[in-house]
Design an enzyme around this catalytic site. Sequence first.
Site, PDB file in Angstrom:
ATOM      1  N   THR A 185       0.797  -1.226   0.000  1.00  0.00           N
ATOM      2  CA  THR A 185       0.000   0.000   0.000  1.00  0.00           C
ATOM      3  C   THR A 185       0.832   1.279   0.000  1.00  0.00           C
ATOM      4  O   THR A 185       0.302   2.356  -0.269  1.00  0.00           O
ATOM      5  CB  THR A 185      -0.949   0.034   1.219  1.00  0.00           C
ATOM      6  OG1 THR A 185      -0.171  -0.085   2.418  1.00  0.00           O
ATOM      7  CG2 THR A 185      -1.961  -1.105   1.149  1.00  0.00           C
ATOM      8  N   GLY A 186       2.122   1.190   0.296  1.00  0.00           N
ATOM      9  CA  GLY A 186       2.976   2.370   0.326  1.00  0.00           C
ATOM     10  C   GLY A 186       3.361   2.846  -1.064  1.00  0.00           C
ATOM     11  O   GLY A 186       3.008   2.238  -2.077  1.00  0.00           O
ATOM     12  N   MET A 187       4.124   3.925  -1.115  1.00  0.00           N
ATOM     13  CA  MET A 187       4.463   4.533  -2.401  1.00  0.00           C
ATOM     14  C   MET A 187       5.304   3.613  -3.278  1.00  0.00           C
ATOM     15  O   MET A 187       5.027   3.439  -4.466  1.00  0.00           O
ATOM     16  CB  MET A 187       5.183   5.862  -2.179  1.00  0.00           C
ATOM     17  CG  MET A 187       5.499   6.598  -3.466  1.00  0.00           C
ATOM     18  SD  MET A 187       5.950   8.314  -3.198  1.00  0.00           S
ATOM     19  CE  MET A 187       4.351   9.023  -2.805  1.00  0.00           C
ATOM     20  N   VAL A 188       6.334   2.991  -2.707  1.00  0.00           N
ATOM     21  CA  VAL A 188       7.158   2.073  -3.499  1.00  0.00           C
ATOM     22  C   VAL A 188       6.377   0.803  -3.812  1.00  0.00           C
ATOM     23  O   VAL A 188       6.491   0.245  -4.907  1.00  0.00           O
ATOM     24  CB  VAL A 188       8.477   1.758  -2.772  1.00  0.00           C
ATOM     25  CG1 VAL A 188       9.266   0.684  -3.521  1.00  0.00           C
ATOM     26  CG2 VAL A 188       9.326   3.018  -2.637  1.00  0.00           C
TER      27      VAL A 188
ATOM     28  N   ARG B   5      -4.065  -4.128   9.491  1.00  0.00           N
ATOM     29  CA  ARG B   5      -5.192  -3.206   9.304  1.00  0.00           C
ATOM     30  C   ARG B   5      -5.813  -3.352   7.923  1.00  0.00           C
ATOM     31  O   ARG B   5      -7.015  -3.135   7.745  1.00  0.00           O
ATOM     32  CB  ARG B   5      -4.739  -1.756   9.499  1.00  0.00           C
ATOM     33  CG  ARG B   5      -4.228  -1.417  10.881  1.00  0.00           C
ATOM     34  CD  ARG B   5      -4.009   0.088  11.017  1.00  0.00           C
ATOM     35  NE  ARG B   5      -3.134   0.594   9.972  1.00  0.00           N
ATOM     36  CZ  ARG B   5      -1.802   0.608  10.058  1.00  0.00           C
ATOM     37  NH1 ARG B   5      -1.202   0.106  11.132  1.00  0.00           N
ATOM     38  NH2 ARG B   5      -1.070   1.098   9.085  1.00  0.00           N
TER      39      ARG B   5
ATOM     40  N   ARG C 267      20.913  -5.006   3.382  1.00  0.00           N
ATOM     41  CA  ARG C 267      21.832  -4.688   2.280  1.00  0.00           C
ATOM     42  C   ARG C 267      23.286  -5.005   2.578  1.00  0.00           C
ATOM     43  O   ARG C 267      24.012  -5.496   1.717  1.00  0.00           O
ATOM     44  CB  ARG C 267      21.720  -3.203   1.916  1.00  0.00           C
ATOM     45  CG  ARG C 267      20.504  -2.830   1.123  1.00  0.00           C
ATOM     46  CD  ARG C 267      20.468  -1.337   0.869  1.00  0.00           C
ATOM     47  NE  ARG C 267      19.194  -0.921   0.305  1.00  0.00           N
ATOM     48  CZ  ARG C 267      18.736   0.324   0.353  1.00  0.00           C
ATOM     49  NH1 ARG C 267      19.463   1.264   0.945  1.00  0.00           N
ATOM     50  NH2 ARG C 267      17.575   0.624  -0.173  1.00  0.00           N
TER      51      ARG C 267
ATOM     52  N   CYS D   2      18.380   4.603  -3.487  1.00  0.00           N
ATOM     53  CA  CYS D   2      18.016   5.223  -4.758  1.00  0.00           C
ATOM     54  C   CYS D   2      19.109   6.145  -5.305  1.00  0.00           C
ATOM     55  O   CYS D   2      19.425   6.102  -6.500  1.00  0.00           O
ATOM     56  CB  CYS D   2      16.700   5.987  -4.612  1.00  0.00           C
ATOM     57  SG  CYS D   2      16.596   7.016  -3.131  1.00  0.00           S
TER      58      CYS D   2
ATOM     59  N   SER E 183       9.272  12.306  -2.900  1.00  0.00           N
ATOM     60  CA  SER E 183       8.721  10.946  -2.940  1.00  0.00           C
ATOM     61  C   SER E 183       9.665   9.937  -2.319  1.00  0.00           C
ATOM     62  O   SER E 183       9.232   8.858  -1.892  1.00  0.00           O
ATOM     63  CB  SER E 183       8.390  10.541  -4.381  1.00  0.00           C
ATOM     64  OG  SER E 183       9.545  10.587  -5.204  1.00  0.00           O
TER      65      SER E 183
ATOM     66  N   HIS F  39      15.666  12.260  -8.529  1.00  0.00           N
ATOM     67  CA  HIS F  39      16.798  12.787  -7.761  1.00  0.00           C
ATOM     68  C   HIS F  39      17.828  13.391  -8.713  1.00  0.00           C
ATOM     69  O   HIS F  39      18.154  12.790  -9.751  1.00  0.00           O
ATOM     70  CB  HIS F  39      17.475  11.672  -6.962  1.00  0.00           C
ATOM     71  CG  HIS F  39      16.682  11.184  -5.790  1.00  0.00           C
ATOM     72  ND1 HIS F  39      15.520  11.772  -5.362  1.00  0.00           N
ATOM     73  CD2 HIS F  39      16.905  10.133  -4.944  1.00  0.00           C
ATOM     74  CE1 HIS F  39      15.057  11.120  -4.308  1.00  0.00           C
ATOM     75  NE2 HIS F  39      15.875  10.126  -4.035  1.00  0.00           N
TER      76      HIS F  39
ATOM     77  N   ASN G 208      13.794   8.162  -8.746  1.00  0.00           N
ATOM     78  CA  ASN G 208      14.081   7.513  -7.468  1.00  0.00           C
ATOM     79  C   ASN G 208      13.161   6.363  -7.111  1.00  0.00           C
ATOM     80  O   ASN G 208      13.576   5.424  -6.420  1.00  0.00           O
ATOM     81  CB  ASN G 208      14.056   8.547  -6.340  1.00  0.00           C
ATOM     82  CG  ASN G 208      12.784   9.361  -6.309  1.00  0.00           C
ATOM     83  OD1 ASN G 208      12.497  10.106  -7.257  1.00  0.00           O
ATOM     84  ND2 ASN G 208      12.014   9.238  -5.244  1.00  0.00           N
TER      85      ASN G 208
END
Length: 347
Positions: free
Chosen positions: A10-13, A37, A108, A147, A177, A240, A327
């Site tokens: 549900t997030g931007m990414v 939720r 990472r 990014c 973003s 970016h 990005n």
Amino acid sequence: MVNVGVLGATGMVGQRFIQMLDKHPEFELTTLAASSRSAGKPYGEVANWYLDCEMPESVRDMEVVETDPSAVGDVDILFSALPADVARKVEPKFAEKYIVASNASAMRMEPDVPLVIPEVNPEFLDLIEVQQRRRGWDGFIVTNPNCSTIALTLTLKPIYDAYTIKRVYVSTMQAVSGAGYNGVPSMAILDNLVPFIGGEEEKIETETLHLLGELDEGVVKPASFGVSASCHRVPVVDGHTEAVFIELDDEFDIDDVREAMDKFRGLPQKLGLHSAPEKPVVVRDEENRPQPRMDRDMDGGMAVTVGRLREDAAFKNSLRYVLVGHNTVRGAAGASILNAELINEIL
């Protein structure tokens, strides 16, 4: 078709993953996972769609499941758009069984987890075998870098291959973003610039050297030049921008550097992977380019645009340029998808 899912859908990414996976020729999106939720509800009901495109109809009625290995069902690859703190807890649980292509920062720099840009260091995927052996997993985790690191390292790679880099200075101007929809309040960024992004400078400085290093008997030996980063949040939605200064040990011809960037190709281009840009680095000669609004979507957002490439007269054997990279596409979801395409092709 390979069945895939998105964690943190549900997030931007997460939304960018969904947008890029819609109608993908190799991957079929079958699972969307989010918080408790949202679980049990249609995606279209719980997702506040942020992107400047329509939500794909294929996911609108798809039921969201909990972010738990027992809930994701029959999938082969899971793309992780989870926050770092959540990812550190749950990604290893998923990797016991599934392939996890993660955009999160949590894993990472683990010594047995491949941190990969396919055009730069595809050989680091050899760490998968090390990871599975050490951890006893049937699946594995592969990560993509930060990014800003991705855009920078794609432009450094052809230079690094041709010359000896002594040090790199980079100043970033990063889109809002990158902090997520709720990350930067409008009153904090309008008519303003924020000269600090927590943890960002350290990521660029360590990840870049890791990516340009060598894999020696299961151990990554980072590149040995210096990287100094200064990061800033600016009132740009996507894309970016980075001002890069490089000092070399060697004399150089700026036209040779331009040609090296222009001709740079990697394994994804040779294999013709679906998400691979024709040119990872696009060099422009106009004085006023690149600009995020005009250049962030180059080759679907998967190419990095370089401009103002020039010698630096103030310092010996030095050059400067400006780059723009998208990005949330090349720097996030697209990076994970390209990693997965490479894994699907060669493993």
